[in-house]
Design a protein around this motif. Sequence first.
Motif, mmCIF file in Angstrom:
data_model
loop_
_atom_site.group_PDB
_atom_site.id
_atom_site.type_symbol
_atom_site.label_atom_id
_atom_site.label_comp_id
_atom_site.label_asym_id
_atom_site.label_seq_id
_atom_site.Cartn_x
_atom_site.Cartn_y
_atom_site.Cartn_z
ATOM 1 N N LYS A 194 7.061 38.312 99.784
ATOM 2 C CA LYS A 194 6.739 37.531 98.594
ATOM 3 C C LYS A 194 7.429 38.186 97.399
ATOM 4 N N GLU A 205 7.780 39.166 93.717
ATOM 5 C CA GLU A 205 6.945 39.387 92.529
ATOM 6 C C GLU A 205 7.812 40.076 91.485
ATOM 7 N N SER A 206 8.328 39.294 90.554
ATOM 8 C CA SER A 206 9.236 39.809 89.528
ATOM 9 C C SER A 206 10.444 40.428 90.212
ATOM 10 N N THR A 243 10.184 42.779 92.501
ATOM 11 C CA THR A 243 9.635 43.502 93.654
ATOM 12 C C THR A 243 9.451 42.538 94.827
ATOM 13 N N ARG A 253 7.189 42.058 98.058
ATOM 14 C CA ARG A 253 5.970 42.534 98.716
ATOM 15 C C ARG A 253 6.021 42.124 100.189
#
Length: 294
Positions: A5, A7-8, A10, A12
Amino acid sequence: IEQVKVESETLRLLEIPKVGQYICQKGANYRKGEKLISKGVRLNANHIGLLASLNCVFVEVFTRAKVGILVSGNELLELGESAKNGANIYNTNGHLLVAKVLENGGIPKLYPILKDTKEQVEECVNLALSECDLILSSGGASVGDYDFIAAICKERENEMVFKGVKIKPGQHISYAHFGGKQFFGLPGFPNSTLVTFELFAKEILWRLNGGYFVPITLEILLQENVSKTDSRLEFRVCNVRNVGGKWKIDFEGKKDFQSAILNNFCPLDSAYNGLCVLDSAKSVGEMVRVILLI
């Protein structure tokens, strides 16, 4: 990508991958020394793809058998000729056998229609034996005055493998090794010609091409009574259908079972052709063996 996933800036991990997961391992398709194609297999598109993946540009194959096709009869006309009287019929068997030979990997040679003279029939048989690996003769195999194929078989009796089989249709079929060449004297009626080709000649043609023919046979539960009075083993043409995942047969549209009716083998719907093997009359609920013709 499927298991992360964003996230900005990052990623995950949603699932921890296992070592080697989703990676094709060396030797997964085939390993050194593993047999991929057996000798005698007739190559199809799948084999071509496999050979291409191995960069096999050239493969050793068997030479296709040359098959001589002889038809005889004063009443026969070649396609395109005009009928002179009601006794004339067209060269159905010659072109039927050309198509069957092509379907089964052979190289057909259709000789000109032979007149009913022993000299011409004998001369053409000898010519075909010198030029071909397998000879299919249609007509002249019975017991009439003009059945010169039967007469030739009698003269060369020591080279005969068999003459006559207790089946319907096609009881007058003969098989010989003339001068080391394969020879079939098939009956003259189209239905009989087709059935005896399927039951006998096809196997020999496949062997000459280096392969093995394995017929598809089914055990099917009868939905109707089937009468039979003849003592011969009968191969009766039928419709074979897959209905709701179960095989069924019927005789819808089959006019009768005379040896001259070829259109019985040309169903008007999506049914397969089959030969229902009958050793006696059968009743509803009995199992019968069916040879699928595809």
